[in-house]
Scaffold this motif. Structure first.
Motif, mmCIF file in Angstrom:
data_model
loop_
_atom_site.group_PDB
_atom_site.id
_atom_site.type_symbol
_atom_site.label_atom_id
_atom_site.label_comp_id
_atom_site.label_asym_id
_atom_site.label_seq_id
_atom_site.Cartn_x
_atom_site.Cartn_y
_atom_site.Cartn_z
ATOM 1 N N HIS A 12 0.827 -1.202 0.000
ATOM 2 C CA HIS A 12 0.000 0.000 0.000
ATOM 3 C C HIS A 12 0.865 1.258 0.000
ATOM 4 N N THR A 13 1.882 1.255 0.833
ATOM 5 C CA THR A 13 2.780 2.412 0.935
ATOM 6 C C THR A 13 3.589 2.595 -0.339
ATOM 7 N N LEU A 14 4.077 1.500 -0.907
ATOM 8 C CA LEU A 14 4.882 1.580 -2.124
ATOM 9 C C LEU A 14 4.069 2.120 -3.302
ATOM 10 N N ILE A 15 2.812 1.700 -3.419
ATOM 11 C CA ILE A 15 1.965 2.176 -4.519
ATOM 12 C C ILE A 15 1.769 3.681 -4.437
ATOM 13 N N VAL A 16 1.384 4.161 -3.254
ATOM 14 C CA VAL A 16 1.140 5.596 -3.083
ATOM 15 C C VAL A 16 2.430 6.388 -3.224
ATOM 16 N N ALA A 17 3.523 5.856 -2.660
ATOM 17 C CA ALA A 17 4.817 6.542 -2.759
ATOM 18 C C ALA A 17 5.263 6.652 -4.213
ATOM 19 N N ALA A 18 5.044 5.602 -4.997
ATOM 20 C CA ALA A 18 5.426 5.621 -6.407
ATOM 21 C C ALA A 18 4.654 6.690 -7.176
ATOM 22 N N ILE A 19 3.364 6.802 -6.884
ATOM 23 C CA ILE A 19 2.538 7.818 -7.551
ATOM 24 C C ILE A 19 3.021 9.222 -7.200
ATOM 25 N N LEU A 20 3.262 9.465 -5.914
ATOM 26 C CA LEU A 20 3.683 10.794 -5.470
ATOM 27 C C LEU A 20 5.071 11.149 -6.000
ATOM 28 N N ILE A 21 5.986 10.188 -5.999
ATOM 29 C CA ILE A 21 7.339 10.449 -6.509
ATOM 30 C C ILE A 21 7.305 10.747 -8.002
ATOM 31 N N LEU A 22 6.481 9.985 -8.738
ATOM 32 C CA LEU A 22 6.364 10.202 -10.179
ATOM 33 C C LEU A 22 5.860 11.607 -10.480
ATOM 34 N N ILE A 23 4.853 12.049 -9.717
ATOM 35 C CA ILE A 23 4.258 13.364 -9.974
ATOM 36 C C ILE A 23 5.163 14.491 -9.485
ATOM 37 N N LEU A 24 5.663 14.373 -8.269
ATOM 38 C CA LEU A 24 6.414 15.470 -7.665
ATOM 39 C C LEU A 24 7.844 15.584 -8.178
ATOM 40 N N ILE A 25 8.452 14.460 -8.557
ATOM 41 C CA ILE A 25 9.856 14.474 -8.965
ATOM 42 C C ILE A 25 10.037 14.116 -10.442
ATOM 43 N N GLY A 26 9.256 13.177 -10.920
ATOM 44 C CA GLY A 26 9.470 12.668 -12.272
ATOM 45 C C GLY A 26 8.948 13.542 -13.389
ATOM 46 N N LEU A 27 8.041 14.484 -13.099
ATOM 47 C CA LEU A 27 7.457 15.313 -14.158
ATOM 48 C C LEU A 27 8.170 16.653 -14.280
ATOM 49 N N PRO A 28 8.230 17.222 -15.486
ATOM 50 C CA PRO A 28 8.872 18.537 -15.702
ATOM 51 C C PRO A 28 7.958 19.674 -15.264
ATOM 52 N N TRP A 29 7.951 19.966 -13.971
ATOM 53 C CA TRP A 29 7.008 20.942 -13.421
ATOM 54 C C TRP A 29 7.213 22.343 -14.000
ATOM 55 N N THR A 30 8.453 22.723 -14.280
ATOM 56 C CA THR A 30 8.704 24.058 -14.832
ATOM 57 C C THR A 30 7.996 24.227 -16.172
ATOM 58 N N PHE A 31 8.099 23.212 -17.016
ATOM 59 C CA PHE A 31 7.424 23.260 -18.321
ATOM 60 C C PHE A 31 5.908 23.231 -18.152
ATOM 61 N N ILE A 32 5.424 22.367 -17.280
ATOM 62 C CA ILE A 32 3.981 22.213 -17.089
ATOM 63 C C ILE A 32 3.339 23.506 -16.596
#
Length: 219
Positions: free
Chosen positions: A162-182
């Motif tokens: 449960h923790t790994l699933i939620v952590a993966a989603i949050l890490i992907l969104i917060l770290i893995g995406l190009p927020w400056t461009f978005i």
């Protein structure tokens, strides 16, 4: 009983905090985006030695930003305003060329915005669904239909997954995406969608914790 009440109050506070999380961040992002735009305009004005600029940003047919920079009359120190008139010259040629070459891009942009808006609605309803389930579990705790339980091997494994699933989603969104461009170029609906996913993920995680750390009272 005291433990159940405390747990319920804690969950309510966390849910309220999460529900207020997205608007505050969205407002902060808007201010940061405006600051970056104004900083860019000032830099270009200085580099090109332009005495005055009037900037207007239109989104979906509505004016979302409008501001004047510099002077319309340098000697008289007359500032540029939204009513300042400029000679348009041959600027329309660039606009016409842009309209011809980027018409398909504009259509794709609008389609993307529509799809993302639908996804925002789906994610929003999912978050509401998990809130209702969480409240249902808390009501059972108050009524002692569910009680606190210790972690056995099965529950520990479920907690880790449960923790790994939620952590993966949050890490992907917060770290893995190009927020400056978005934040600068993507439709506003994409930013809203990402924050909605973050909020829903947190609510889902809290709901999962309730199920893992409690069990139905068989008495």
């Amino acid at each position: 009983m005291k433990y159940s009440v405390k747990l319920c109050l804690l969950m309510i506070v966390m849910i309220l905090a999460v529900s207020g999380f997205t608007p505050n961040i969205a407002k902060a992002d808007s201010s940061e985006k405006t600051r970056k735009i104004e900083q860019f305009v000032e830099q270009q004005k200085k580099i090109s030695k332009i005495p005055g600029i009037s900037l207007v940003i239109v989104e979906k047919g509505k004016t979302v930003y409008q501001k004047g920079f510099g002077y319309a009359d340098v000697k008289a120190k007359t500032p540029v305003t939204s009513n300042t008139l400029f000679e348009i010259g041959s600027t329309t040629k660039a606009w016409e060329g842009d309209n011809v070459t980027n018409n398909n891009h504009s259509d794709s942009y609008q389609k993307l915005d529509s799809i993302v808006t639908i996804l925002c609605i789906v994610v929003g309803y999912s978050g509401l669904f998990f809130i209702l389930l969480t409240l249902k579990v808390m009501r059972k705790l108050v009524r002692k239909q569910r009680i606190r339980t210790s972690l056995n091997l099965k529950r520990i494994i479920l907690l880790c997954i449960h923790t790994l699933i939620v952590a993966a989603i949050l890490i992907l969104i917060l770290i893995g995406l190009p927020w400056t461009f978005i934040k600068v170029w993507a439709p506003t609906s994409i930013t809203v969608l990402l924050y909605s996913v973050i909020t829903t993920s947190i609510i889902y995680y809290l709901f999962g914790l309730l199920l893992i750390f409690t069990k139905s009272d068989s008495k």
